[in-house]
Design a protein around this motif. Structure first.
Motif, PDB file in Angstrom:
ATOM      1  N   SER A 153      -4.821  -5.607  -0.689  1.00  0.00           N
ATOM      2  CA  SER A 153      -4.790  -4.329  -1.398  1.00  0.00           C
ATOM      3  C   SER A 153      -4.351  -4.527  -2.834  1.00  0.00           C
ATOM      4  CB  SER A 153      -3.858  -3.329  -0.705  1.00  0.00           C
ATOM      5  OG  SER A 153      -2.524  -3.724  -0.857  1.00  0.00           O
ATOM      6  N   THR A 154      -4.837  -3.637  -3.678  1.00  0.00           N
ATOM      7  CA  THR A 154      -4.475  -3.606  -5.092  1.00  0.00           C
ATOM      8  C   THR A 154      -4.168  -2.161  -5.436  1.00  0.00           C
ATOM      9  OG1 THR A 154      -6.064  -5.377  -5.527  1.00  0.00           O
ATOM     10  CG2 THR A 154      -5.245  -4.153  -7.433  1.00  0.00           C
ATOM     11  N   VAL A 155      -3.029  -1.952  -6.104  1.00  0.00           N
ATOM     12  CA  VAL A 155      -2.629  -0.606  -6.509  1.00  0.00           C
ATOM     13  C   VAL A 155      -2.613  -0.560  -8.023  1.00  0.00           C
ATOM     14  CG1 VAL A 155      -0.812   1.139  -6.398  1.00  0.00           C
ATOM     15  CG2 VAL A 155      -1.223  -0.351  -4.433  1.00  0.00           C
ATOM     16  N   ASP A 156      -3.282   0.457  -8.597  1.00  0.00           N
ATOM     17  CA  ASP A 156      -3.311   0.664 -10.040  1.00  0.00           C
ATOM     18  C   ASP A 156      -3.120   2.154 -10.293  1.00  0.00           C
ATOM     19  OD1 ASP A 156      -3.632   0.549 -12.768  1.00  0.00           O
ATOM     20  OD2 ASP A 156      -5.782   0.106 -12.705  1.00  0.00           O
TER      21      ASP A 156
ATOM     22  N   MET B  73       0.861  -1.177   0.000  1.00  0.00           N
ATOM     23  CA  MET B  73       0.000   0.000   0.000  1.00  0.00           C
ATOM     24  C   MET B  73       0.899   1.229   0.000  1.00  0.00           C
ATOM     25  SD  MET B  73      -3.177  -0.792   2.641  1.00  0.00           S
ATOM     26  CE  MET B  73      -2.206  -0.874   4.123  1.00  0.00           C
ATOM     27  N   PRO B  74       0.478   2.299  -0.672  1.00  0.00           N
ATOM     28  CA  PRO B  74       1.245   3.549  -0.605  1.00  0.00           C
ATOM     29  C   PRO B  74       1.352   4.035   0.841  1.00  0.00           C
ATOM     30  CG  PRO B  74      -0.397   3.661  -2.353  1.00  0.00           C
ATOM     31  CD  PRO B  74      -0.678   2.409  -1.558  1.00  0.00           C
TER      32      PRO B  74
ATOM     33  N   VAL C 120      -6.086   2.980  -5.295  1.00  0.00           N
ATOM     34  CA  VAL C 120      -5.739   1.930  -4.342  1.00  0.00           C
ATOM     35  C   VAL C 120      -7.040   1.350  -3.790  1.00  0.00           C
ATOM     36  CG1 VAL C 120      -4.493   1.349  -2.234  1.00  0.00           C
ATOM     37  CG2 VAL C 120      -3.649   3.205  -3.700  1.00  0.00           C
TER      38      VAL C 120
ATOM     39  N   ASN D 145      -2.771   5.728  -9.475  1.00  0.00           N
ATOM     40  CA  ASN D 145      -3.115   6.511  -8.280  1.00  0.00           C
ATOM     41  C   ASN D 145      -4.366   5.981  -7.568  1.00  0.00           C
ATOM     42  OD1 ASN D 145      -5.046   7.367 -10.142  1.00  0.00           O
ATOM     43  ND2 ASN D 145      -5.022   9.477  -9.410  1.00  0.00           N
TER      44      ASN D 145
END
Length: 106
Positions: A65-68, A3-4, A72, A70
């Motif tokens: 979590s999935t980040v794509d 995660m950011p 999340v 900007n």
């Protein structure tokens, strides 16, 4: 879990019941949508969050979590003093300039 930093900061502040730290994760004109209500601006978001914490004493435990870019998406187990507890909720964040610009909880 990937995660950011700003999203980690959000969940850390949430779990520590730290309204000041949580407010710092949002952009000035950020928007939160939760339970059919829209809260815009850091002051309104803080008021929404404090009221929700006081009413339910909920705890969020992120587990996926999935980040794509900007965007999340975080799934979390949320338990507290509310009907149906615990539940799994999805937190859809949009990050802009290192801050949370949009959060939809469903």
């Amino acid at each position: 879990m990937d995660m950011p930093d700003i999203v980690n900061m959000y969940f850390d502040a949430d779990s520590g019941s730290n309204a000041d730290a949580l407010s710092e994760t949002f952009a000035i004109e950020a928007v939160v949508e939760d339970e059919g209500s829209r809260h815009q601006g850091v002051v309104a978001i803080r008021e929404w969050w404090v009221a929700a914490k006081e009413a339910t004493q909920y705890v969020s435990e992120p587990f996926e979590s999935t980040v794509d870019g900007n965007k999340v998406l975080v799934r979390a187990k949320v338990g507290g003093q509310f009907p149906g507890s615990p539940v799994t909720l999805s937190y859809a964040f949009t990050i802009e300039d290192g801050k949370i610009a949009w959060l939809e909880i469903r």
